[in-house]
Motif scaffolding. Structure first.
Motif, short mmCIF file in Angstrom:
data_model
loop_
_atom_site.label_atom_id
_atom_site.label_comp_id
_atom_site.label_asym_id
_atom_site.label_seq_id
_atom_site.Cartn_x
_atom_site.Cartn_y
_atom_site.Cartn_z
N ILE A 68 0.83 -1.20 0.00
CA ILE A 68 0.00 0.00 0.00
C ILE A 68 0.87 1.25 0.00
O ILE A 68 0.64 2.20 -0.76
CB ILE A 68 -0.94 0.00 1.21
CG1 ILE A 68 -1.98 -1.12 1.07
CG2 ILE A 68 -1.65 1.35 1.36
CD1 ILE A 68 -2.86 -1.29 2.29
N CYS A 92 -17.30 0.07 -5.28
CA CYS A 92 -16.16 -0.35 -4.45
C CYS A 92 -16.49 -0.27 -2.97
O CYS A 92 -16.03 -1.10 -2.17
CB CYS A 92 -14.94 0.50 -4.77
SG CYS A 92 -14.19 0.16 -6.38
N MET A 144 -16.16 -3.48 -0.48
CA MET A 144 -15.36 -3.50 0.75
C MET A 144 -16.24 -3.71 1.98
O MET A 144 -15.79 -4.31 2.97
CB MET A 144 -14.57 -2.20 0.87
CG MET A 144 -13.54 -2.00 -0.23
SD MET A 144 -12.49 -3.45 -0.58
CE MET A 144 -11.61 -3.61 0.99
N PHE A 169 -10.08 -9.02 2.35
CA PHE A 169 -9.67 -7.67 1.99
C PHE A 169 -8.86 -7.63 0.69
O PHE A 169 -9.13 -6.79 -0.18
CB PHE A 169 -8.91 -7.02 3.14
CG PHE A 169 -9.78 -6.75 4.34
CD1 PHE A 169 -10.80 -5.82 4.26
CD2 PHE A 169 -9.59 -7.43 5.52
CE1 PHE A 169 -11.61 -5.55 5.35
CE2 PHE A 169 -10.40 -7.18 6.62
CZ PHE A 169 -11.41 -6.24 6.54
N PRO A 170 -7.86 -8.49 0.51
CA PRO A 170 -7.17 -8.48 -0.80
C PRO A 170 -8.11 -8.80 -1.96
O PRO A 170 -8.00 -8.20 -3.04
CB PRO A 170 -6.10 -9.56 -0.63
CG PRO A 170 -5.84 -9.63 0.83
CD PRO A 170 -7.16 -9.37 1.47
N GLY A 178 -10.03 -5.71 -2.69
CA GLY A 178 -9.19 -4.75 -3.41
C GLY A 178 -9.02 -5.12 -4.87
O GLY A 178 -9.05 -4.25 -5.76
N CYS A 190 -12.20 -4.31 -6.72
CA CYS A 190 -12.31 -2.86 -6.94
C CYS A 190 -11.42 -2.43 -8.11
O CYS A 190 -11.82 -1.58 -8.92
CB CYS A 190 -11.92 -2.10 -5.67
SG CYS A 190 -13.17 -2.16 -4.37
N ALA A 191 -10.22 -2.99 -8.18
CA ALA A 191 -9.33 -2.66 -9.29
C ALA A 191 -9.94 -3.08 -10.63
O ALA A 191 -9.87 -2.34 -11.62
CB ALA A 191 -7.98 -3.34 -9.08
#
Length: 324
Positions: A228, A273, A277, A301-302, A305, A308-309
């Motif tokens: 991050i 997103c 999350m 969580f990964p 993410g 979302c990407a």
């Protein structure tokens, strides 16, 4: 035109005016004056004539005339809109705090699960482990919120910035970026190695499997934090992206202005997103507290993410296709 921003700064400060005072006299916002002085936008002819009248100079003197740079004491006294070097220092301080805050906050949330498992491995009362977990989660969330608010305040105050990074500085950051990715991924892989050791060590030595699960999550937390931090540090050098994300102002020429379609796209992708999350957080707690599978709950969580990407990539592809 090339010297207009410097000339305007000198004329204003030589007259003892702040940007807010000049904006009030010109009938514009302080942000607009800031954009004029940073070179991000250029006033209309009507405003140029009004500026010449205000500063008792000709149009040629204001736009092209060579003027001395403001005195150091004048620069120090100007608090509302710093000059490029001071503005760069403020920008880097805020972005560095934000990057570290988000990285540390995210790492603390994952590390909280690791602490919970260490309590379990030590044979302590389960309630103590849960308390430690909640404290780490609360601390991580506070750090995330505080970090995000600081960045938001800076963005509202400085919606447009001059690109003060040279090509050499950007290239140097680009060269550092792969090493940061390697360090983050390496820590996660090291954690996976620690997780596999319990099969060879836990039984012979009587060590608890929870200890190795905790070690894995602790290393994973460090790896995620490094990833991050590395990503946000790279993003810091993209001033053009910063300006596009923050500005929707007719005074700023395209392509720096954010179109209504782009703003709408950002709102939609941001909402999607947010939902992703939220679902990831629910999955994290259900997997941990209901199934007592903390060693896999962090994966939520990964995965969130990554989703979302993917959403952002698809939105950008669709946006470009519509633009054509």
């Amino acid at each position: 035109m090339a010297n207009f921003s410097t000339n305007l700064q000198y004329r204003r400060m030589d007259s003892g005016m702040t940007q807010e005072q000049l904006a009030e006299k010109m009938g514009v916002s302080r942000q607009t004056v800031s954009k004029w002085e940073s070179g991000a936008s250029y006033p209309e002819m009507e405003k140029l004539i009004a500026l010449c009248s205000l500063f008792h100079c000709t149009l040629d003197e204001l736009v092209r005339g060579g003027l001395p740079a403001p005195a150091p004491e004048q620069q120090e006294s100007e608090q509302e809109t710093p000059y490029p070097q001071a503005q760069r220092a403020d920008y880097e301080r805020v972005m560095s705090r934000t990057a570290w805050g988000i990285a540390v906050g995210a790492a603390m949330i994952i590390a909280g699960v690791a602490v919970n498992l260490f309590f379990e491995a030590a044979g302590m009362l389960e309630a103590w482990g849960d308390i430690a977990l909640f404290l780490m989660l609360a601390a991580g969330l506070i750090v995330l919120i505080v970090s995000g608010s600081g960045r938001g305040r800076f963005r509202r105050k400085h919606p447009v910035l001059e690109n003060f990074y040279s090509e050499a500085e950007q290239e140097r950051q680009d060269r550092r970026f792969p090493f940061g990715i390697g360090a983050g991924v390496g820590l996660i892989l090291l954690g996976i190695c620690a997780e596999t050791l319990h099969e060879a060590i836990a039984a012979p030595f009587g060590w608890s499997e929870a200890f190795f699960d905790g070690a894995f999550l602790l290393l994973a937390a460090l790896g995620v934090g490094v990833l991050i931090l590395n990503g946000l540090k790279k993003d810091q050098y993209n001033i053009a992206k910063y300006n596009r994300e923050n500005t929707e102002d007719p005074d700023i020429p395209a392509p720096d202005a954010v179109s209504a379609r782009t703003k709408r796209k950002n709102q939609i992708t941001g909402g999607i997103c947010g939902i992703i999350m939220l679902l990831a957080t629910i999955a994290f707690f259900v997997t941990g507290f209901v199934l007592r599978a903390w060693y896999v709950s962090w994966i939520a969580f990964p995965v969130g993410g990554i989703l979302c990407a993917i959403v952002n990539i698809l939105a950008n592809i669709f946006d470009r296709s519509k633009g054509e």
